[in-house]
Design a protein around this motif. Structure first.
Motif, PDB file in Angstrom:
ATOM      1  N   ASP A 117       0.916  -1.168   0.023  1.00 19.29           N
ATOM      2  CA  ASP A 117       0.035  -0.022  -0.128  1.00 19.29           C
ATOM      3  C   ASP A 117       0.938   1.414   0.124  1.00 19.29           C
ATOM      4  N   PHE A 166      -4.684   1.863  -8.305  1.00 18.81           N
ATOM      5  CA  PHE A 166      -4.842   3.243  -7.360  1.00 18.81           C
ATOM      6  C   PHE A 166      -5.859   4.238  -7.518  1.00 18.81           C
ATOM      7  N   SER A 213      -2.819   1.946  -3.891  1.00 14.78           N
ATOM      8  CA  SER A 213      -2.778   3.301  -3.286  1.00 14.78           C
ATOM      9  C   SER A 213      -3.974   3.911  -3.323  1.00 14.78           C
TER      10      SER A 213
END
Length: 184
Positions: free
Chosen positions: A53, A152, A123
């Motif tokens: 992450d 993300f 992310s």
């Protein structure tokens, strides 16, 4: 620890806003819950997987990922520049009993990451802070196994949305598999 993105490192470690983010982490996680759900759904995390992450902040997405991959011995690792935010993430992981959540302070652009270690990279609003996106994504790619995923969410200019009247219109969700070969 090597830091290339010194401006962001200073901001998220000593800037006036970092204490606010740490103190209000639960509130921000609730506000970002729709984005987290989209992110984790697109990531399709599986039990036993290894997740990175990037820009994990106070660890909300890392902890959610750790819960999803825990069966089968999976691990979620949060990477962030901010020591104060990572301290909060570690405390929350301990309070939740999530031994499979780990946190590292470092810069995604230059942090030494084990080659091919991660199945999935996620992310939530972290990649937008890269000073050198090419270096950061190249480094992240090196830590992703062949066939791994990158997912993300990131703010984008409203003009890029065509003026869509939606609470999600300013957000880009990017999900990629096997696109790492581009630019190698």
């Amino acid at each position: 620890m090597s830091i290339a993105n010194t401006e962001q490192a200073e901001h998220w470690n000593t800037g006036p806003g970092v204490a606010h983010w740490v103190a209000n982490q639960a509130r921000y996680d609730r506000m970002h819950a729709p984005f987290t759900a989209l992110l984790l759904d697109a990531a399709a995390l599986r039990p036993g997987g290894n997740v990175l992450d990037v820009g994990c902040g106070c660890g909300g997405t890392t902890l959610a990922a750790a819960r999803l991959v825990a069966p089968g011995g999976g691990q979620a690792t949060g990477l962030d520049l901010s020591g104060p935010m990572l301290a909060r993430a570690r405390a929350d992981a301990e309070a939740a009993g999530l031994a499979n959540a780990a946190f590292r302070q470092g810069d995604a652009q230059v942090e030494p990451l084990e080659p091919g270690r991660f199945d999935t990279v996620i992310s939530r609003f972290g990649v937008m802070f890269f000073a050198d996106p090419v270096a950061a994504f190249a480094n992240i790619r090196s830590a992703t196994r062949p066939g791994g995923r990158l997912v993300f969410v990131c703010w984008q200019p409203m003009a890029a949305t065509g003026g869509l009247p939606s609470s999600l219109s300013g957000v880009a969700l990017v999900s990629a598999r096997d696109v790492w070969a581009v630019g190698q």
